[in-house]
Design an enzyme around this catalytic site. Structure first.
Site, mmCIF file in Angstrom:
data_model
loop_
_atom_site.group_PDB
_atom_site.id
_atom_site.type_symbol
_atom_site.label_atom_id
_atom_site.label_comp_id
_atom_site.label_asym_id
_atom_site.label_seq_id
_atom_site.Cartn_x
_atom_site.Cartn_y
_atom_site.Cartn_z
ATOM 1 N N HIS A 53 0.827 -1.204 0.000
ATOM 2 C CA HIS A 53 0.000 0.000 0.000
ATOM 3 C C HIS A 53 0.870 1.266 0.000
ATOM 4 O O HIS A 53 1.014 1.940 1.009
ATOM 5 C CB HIS A 53 -0.950 -0.018 1.209
ATOM 6 C CG HIS A 53 -2.110 -0.937 1.009
ATOM 7 N ND1 HIS A 53 -2.806 -1.521 2.056
ATOM 8 C CD2 HIS A 53 -2.719 -1.378 -0.118
ATOM 9 C CE1 HIS A 53 -3.780 -2.283 1.576
ATOM 10 N NE2 HIS A 53 -3.741 -2.213 0.251
ATOM 11 N N CYS A 108 3.255 -12.085 2.394
ATOM 12 C CA CYS A 108 4.267 -12.036 3.454
ATOM 13 C C CYS A 108 4.256 -13.351 4.227
ATOM 14 O O CYS A 108 3.181 -13.843 4.618
ATOM 15 C CB CYS A 108 3.955 -10.878 4.401
ATOM 16 S SG CYS A 108 5.020 -10.874 5.863
ATOM 17 N N GLU A 138 -5.795 -8.141 3.640
ATOM 18 C CA GLU A 138 -5.263 -9.239 4.453
ATOM 19 C C GLU A 138 -6.388 -10.026 5.117
ATOM 20 O O GLU A 138 -6.348 -11.262 5.187
ATOM 21 C CB GLU A 138 -4.298 -8.705 5.521
ATOM 22 C CG GLU A 138 -3.630 -9.828 6.300
ATOM 23 C CD GLU A 138 -2.738 -9.337 7.433
ATOM 24 O OE1 GLU A 138 -2.659 -10.049 8.453
ATOM 25 O OE2 GLU A 138 -2.122 -8.257 7.299
ATOM 26 N N SER A 236 -2.745 -0.072 6.611
ATOM 27 C CA SER A 236 -3.217 -0.298 7.979
ATOM 28 C C SER A 236 -2.147 0.045 9.010
ATOM 29 O O SER A 236 -2.417 0.738 9.988
ATOM 30 C CB SER A 236 -3.656 -1.759 8.139
ATOM 31 O OG SER A 236 -4.010 -2.029 9.473
#
Length: 322
Positions: A53, A108, A138, A236
């Site tokens: 992001h 990740c 996510e 986030s």
């Protein structure tokens, strides 16, 4: 004739530079995956969703030949596709396999760990409580690892108080990796009080980078008149850094994507300024911010180090040199 402004005429500004800040190992790996895929397969390489992001990062990869799309049906069968660092529902790689596509999963590894935990708990017959933010990629990816209805999302301590599971004695919780450490602890406390048998992760799901960056902000918040968090509004972990600063008493905490977006009026009267960056923001944007400040202030810098990080993650085997 215009008067020349000497540095001594500028107001003094002491910068507290939080460390760790900026890129984490998962973000670093995801960006490398796109770059290596471009080298291996040639342009274009498609990427489903923003790889991380941050618009600066995304635009840099676009210039190298990456094409960012929202969904897999926008990708031709004969071009490789990369899945973003946030993780994807299982249906996405399954569809790529069905179409016989070359795909590279840049999820990740710490997010993948949460996926595996959720799967293990589900296989043991437990209902999963996911602590996270609705609509975040996510969260969508984690919920998409299991059949519909297997995961219930809890966003706040109030949600946890209202939760009415089918079987209160057969629950497990996992969390999004980029949450506020303190807020999440409060939610977990409610869940454990209401459901004493609830199973949790062996090791905390909130990733080391999120925890460390929040710790660094806590270390400078008490000394700073204002804090700038370099990051994107859809990041986030960056948004959480602003929240943490405010909770720690630094009410003038602001999220800024680029130096050109600094609202200088908000820095009036500031003598000590904290600066940090979210895990998807490159250090070059922090440097750009400091240069902009040097144009208006006589700047001194103090780096406040609260942890050191040496984490690295390997690239997927599909990118190995042949």
């Amino acid at each position: 004739m215009t008067a020349v402004t000497h540095s001594s005429d500028k107001p003094a500004l002491h910068i507290l530079l939080a460390a760790p800040r900026g890129f984490c190992a998962g973000v670093d790996r995801a960006i490398q995956i796109v770059e290596v895929a471009l080298q291996k397969f040639g342009a274009p390489v498609y990427v489903r969703h923003e790889i991380v992001h941050n618009r600066f990062v995304v635009e840099g990869l676009e210039r190298k030949g990456a094409i960012f799309v929202k969904e897999l049906d926008e990708v031709p069968d004969d071009r490789p596709v990369v899945f973003s660092a946030h993780g994807v529902p299982k249906a996405i790689p399954a569809e790529a396999q069905r179409r016989d596509m070359i795909y590279v999963d840049a999820t990740c590894p710490l997010v993948s760990k949460v996926h595996r935990e959720a799967e293990r708990h589900h296989e043991s017959g437990l209902q999963i409580v996911l602590i996270g933010h609705a609509g975040h990629p996510e969260v969508i990816g984690t919920m998409g690892q299991l059949p519909t209805g297997s995961v219930v999302l809890v966003e706040t301590a109030e949600d946890a108080e209202r939760l009415q599971p089918a079987d209160p004695d057969n629950l497990a919780f996992v969390t999004q990796t980029t949450l506020s450490v303190d807020d999440t602890a409060g939610i977990v406390e409610v869940l454990r009080r209401r459901f004493p048998n609830i199973a949790g992760p062996k090791k905390e799901d909130i990733c080391y980078a999120t925890t460390n960056r929040q710790g660094a902000v806590k270390a400078i918040a008490g000394r700073a008149d204002a804090i700038l968090v370099v990051g994107a509004p859809n990041s986030s972990n960056s948004v959480r850094l602003v929240e943490v600063a405010k909770v720690q008493g630094c009410t003038r905490a602001m999220l800024v994507q680029r130096a050109e977006q600094i609202d200088w009026s908000l820095l009036e009267g500031v003598a000590t300024l904290g600066i940090t960056a979210g895990a998807s923001a490159p250090e070059v944007l922090v440097e750009e911010m400091i240069e902009a400040l040097r144009g208006r202030y006589h700047v001194t810098i103090e780096e406040v180090v609260t942890a050191t990080e040496g984490v690295t993650f390997k690239l997927p085997k599909v990118l190995a040199a042949e």
